[in-house]
Each structure stands twice: as structure tokens, then as C-alpha cells.
Design an enzyme around this catalytic site. Structure first.
Site: not given
Length: 442
Positions: A167, A352
Site C-alpha cells: 500500500e 487484503e
């Protein structure tokens, strides 16, 4: 759950994910300090000023945690290795205890038939490097590549895949523009440089991994389903700007070698000189794309405000404990968009997807079971439309340290009592275990 393992391709992998600082216990095993230690020690940054010093004590309970994965019938485990555990000062002499720990972790995965999916950086910048500017320093690309070489020499022969970063939007924009994560800055120059340098570090690390003969290397990006709050032109422009900063900046650099114009409108004056020279290395081929997805973002324009002149709007759908709207259609749309516009048939993984939900008596969490079920249906639909999706990792295996939210928000399939550190599988753990169970041939 409506879907079962048999509804997915034969080689589709199911697993769960964690991150080093969130579970290991950073005070153990000779790990060096990180910018999260100092960020959390600053009043007002983290709920209860909590940190990852003990977390879930995975450092000492690793075998039991790996058993939870294998007992659930999972195929793979996505974990991160901590830069500051491997190199306490960010550079220089490695920490042998840290290297030994990750050696045992990978061996433990393989002994249980779990494929080890490694992420090199999940947000814990060593303090010694943060003192030098961290992600705002152009040398961070070489620092990270050197760290990658150290840990890869130890475990690279056994990991199934390596993701450079987790991320990067959170590493750069959330942390340097919005100030919600370490180092907690709100500075557009620092943001632009961090957003470019994190891409540069990805590219430089990929070069180093390739030079070492590693394959199955990629990156994990987070996406939201960005939508305008209304059909007025100002809100549509605001949504386009947010889509550029949140969704397109990183994938466009990696897949196409350029940055989106809507983001450059605000960031280009603050980018480092000659940033274009880095784009060739940034856009070298990857072997897979990790997709993290949690929610959608409704956006409205803010009049007479500096760039980006956007503001979030709460949506009408049910919310998680984080206040995030539950919108599984956005996952399907994101996967299709990635395949259509950026990566084609390149393998993708949902690295995720999960929800925070409050503690309940008896650890029943039907809401989480429903969340997983609806998002598995979104993945199944995307596969049906030709997306080369090869696996799903639920976030997270354990209730853990949820960064600025401390230990309040619980994402785990497994409940953790943060007083005793006892683990108790929740009803969602058992539901997922049933759904992915392998059926013996008749």
C-alpha cells in the site's frame, strides 16, 4: 457461505495475511526502533498511545499461529518482514536474531504446506533512516534495495513470492499529506517526493531482486471504489482527482510508465528534479499484482479550497467498525479495471480484504462471515469475466495492532485477548474453514 472451494479454479489459493509490526512484538529479538514507535509516543496520534512493542507476541507464538492457518485448511500465508528487525539501524550490520526468526517462519510455513508470500515493507521505517528524511530522501531506493538483498539472501530460496511494498498510497499520501500515519506530516512537497520515491524504491528493489535471480516478484497496491457524490461536474472532477491520487498514481507508473494528469496538476511542482528519469526502472515488468480492497470512497468538491479540493461523503450502505462502507461490487469492478486497463492477464491476488467488527460474547461474528461471503462472490464474478485472479488472503488472521487505531479495531478471524494473548477462533474462522475445505473424491 454460498461459495465453496470447488467453485473457484483448481489452483486458486486461500490464505490470510498479517504484518510484522502489527503482530510480532517489536520489543523482542533485537529489532531496532521505527518511526511508528515515535509516532505512537506523540500525544494524539494513536488511540491510547498504544504501540507494537508486544502486539500479539507472534515472535514467541509463531508455531501456534501457523497451526491456526493450517488447521483452517489454508494454502498460503502472507506476512511481512520488518526492515528494522533485519537491520536495526536501517543499514549496516544485520540482526542475526531477526534473520533466524524469519528463517524459522518460512520453514514453519513449508512444514505445514503453506506457501510463504513475503512483503518486504509494511510501513515500519527504521528510525535511523526516518532521521534522514525516510521516504522524502531519494537515497531510500538504494536503502530498501540493500535491505531486500540481505533478507532475500536468507529466505529468498524458499518464499513463494516477494512483494516489494504494501500500500504505497498509505506509505506516502496518507502519511505525508493527510498525516494519519507515521511520520504524520501534512506537507505537499514531502508528499510528492514520498509518492515518487516509494515508486523509485519499488523499481530499484525489483532490479536488485532480478539481479539475484528472483522471480514471482510484484507489489501490493490498495484501491478504493472512488465515485462522485453527485452528478454535478465539480463533484465528477473531484472524484477524478481522488481516483488519480488514490488509485491510478502507482499502478499507472508501474504499468504505463507515467503519472495521471489529474494528480500532476497538484503534485508536479513539488516532485524531485528529473523524476522522469526514474520511470523506466519503475515500470519494469512485475510478475503479479496484489490488490487490497476494503471500501468505496464517495467524493464531493470543496469550493475555494487548494488542490485537491475534495472531501469525503458518507455513503448509505452498512458500515464496518472502521466506519467504512461495505461495497463488494467495488472489488469486482476494481479487479476488472486492473485487468482491462493495466495488467491484462497478469496474475492477480486479493492480498487484503476484511472488516473490523466489535468484540462479541462467544466470538460470534456473523457480520464478518457475511462480509467474506459477499466479497468472495465479487471475486468469483470477476473470474467469470476473465480476470486471472489466483488467490485471496483475508485481512487479518489475528486481531492486532491497527496502527493509529491501536488495539480497538478488530479485523481478525481469530480473537486475541490482549491481556493474556490467548487466541480463540471466531465463528468466521470456522465458516471460512468449512467453505474452503477440500472434498475427498467420491
Amino acid at each position: 457461505m454460498k461459495l465453496r472451494r470447488a467453485d473457484f479454479p483448481t489452483d486458486f489459493m486461500f490464505g490470510a495475511a498479517t504484518a510484522a509490526y502489527q503482530i510480532e512484538g517489536h520489543s523482542f529479538g533485537g529489532a531496532g526502533p521505527t518511526h511508528w514507535d515515535t509516532f505512537s509516543a506523540t500525544p494524539g496520534n494513536v488511540v491510547g498511545a498504544e504501540n507494537g512493542a508486544i502486539a500479539c507476541d507472534h515472535y514467541h507464538r509463531m508455531d501456534a499461529d501457523l497451526d491456526l492457518l493450517s488447521d483452517a485448511g489454508m494454502d498460503a500465508y502472507r506476512f511481512s518482514t520488518s526492515w528494522a528487525r533485519v537491520l536495526p539501524d536501517g543499514r549496516g550490520t544485520p540482526n542475526q536474531d531477526g534473520l533466524d526468526f524469519y528463517d524459522r517462519l518460512v520453514d514453519g510455513c513449508m512444514a505445514r504446506g503453506l506457501k510463504p508470500f513475503q512483503t518486504l515493507y509494511h510501513w515500519e521505517m527504521p528510525s535511523a533512516l526516518a532521521d534522514l528524511g525516510g521516504w522524502t530522501n531519494p537515497d531510500v531506493a538504494d536503502w530498501m534495495a540493500d535491505y531486500a538483498e540481505v533478507i532475500t539472501r536468507r529466505i529468498g530460496d524458499r518464499v513463494h513470492s516477494i512483494a516489494t511494498l504494501n500500500e504505497p498510497w498509505c506509505v506516502s499520501y496518507l502519511s505525508h499529506f493527510l498525516g494519519h500515519h507515521a511520520p504524520g506530516l501534512r506537507d505537499i512537497r514531502a508528499t510528492a517526493r514520498a509518492m515518487h520515491h516509494v515508486n523509485k524504491a519499488h523499481g530499484r528493489t525489483m532490479t536488485r531482486l532480478r539481479d539475484m535471480g528472483q522471480d514471482t516478484c510484484g507489489i501490493v497496491l490498495n484501491f478504493e471504489a472512488t465515485q462522485a457524490a453527485s452528478d454535478i461536474s465539480a463533484d465528477r472532477r473531484a472524484a477524478a482527482t481522488q481516483d488519480a491520487t488514490h488509485n491510478r498514481w502507482f499502478i499507472e507508473a508501474i504499468a504505463k510508465g507515467h503519472y495521471p494528469a489529474e494528480a500532476l496538476d497538484g503534485l508536479e511542482p513539488h516532485l524531485p528534479a528529473n523524476w522522469q528519469d526514474d520511470m523506466a526502472e519503475i515500470s519494469q515488468p512485475i510478475d503479479f499484482l496484489g490488490v487490497n480492497y476494503y471500501t468505496r470512497g464517495l467524493v464531493q468538491a470543496v469550493e475555494n479550497a487548494p488542490w485537491p479540493a475534495t472531501a469525503p461523503v458518507g455513503g448509505p450502505l452498512d458500515k464496518t467498525q472502521m466506519g467504512w462502507e461495505i461495497y463488494p461490487q467495488g472489488l469486482q469492478d476494481t479487479l476488472i479495471r486492473m485487468a482491462k486497463d493495466y495488467v491484462g492477464t497478469l496474475p492477480m491476488f486479493v492480498t487484503e480484504n476484511g472488516m473490523a467488527w466489535p468484540e462479541t460474547d462467544g466470538h460470534a461474528d456473523d457480520a464478518r462471515t457475511g462480509f467474506i461471503d459477499s466479497h468472495l462472490q465479487a471475486m468469483h464474478a470477476a473470474i467469470g469475466q476473465g480476470v486471472n485472479l489466483q488467490g485471496f488472503f483475508y485481512w487479518s488472521l489475528l486481531d492486532n495492532y491497527e496502527w493509529a487505531f491501536g488495539y480497538e479495531k478488530r479485523f481478525g478471524l481469530v480473537h486475541v485477548d490482549f491481556d493474556t494473548l490467548d487466541r480463540t477462533p471466531k465463528s468466521s474462522y470456522h465458516a471460512l474453514k468449512t467453505a474452503i475445505a477440500r472434498q475427498d473424491p467420491a
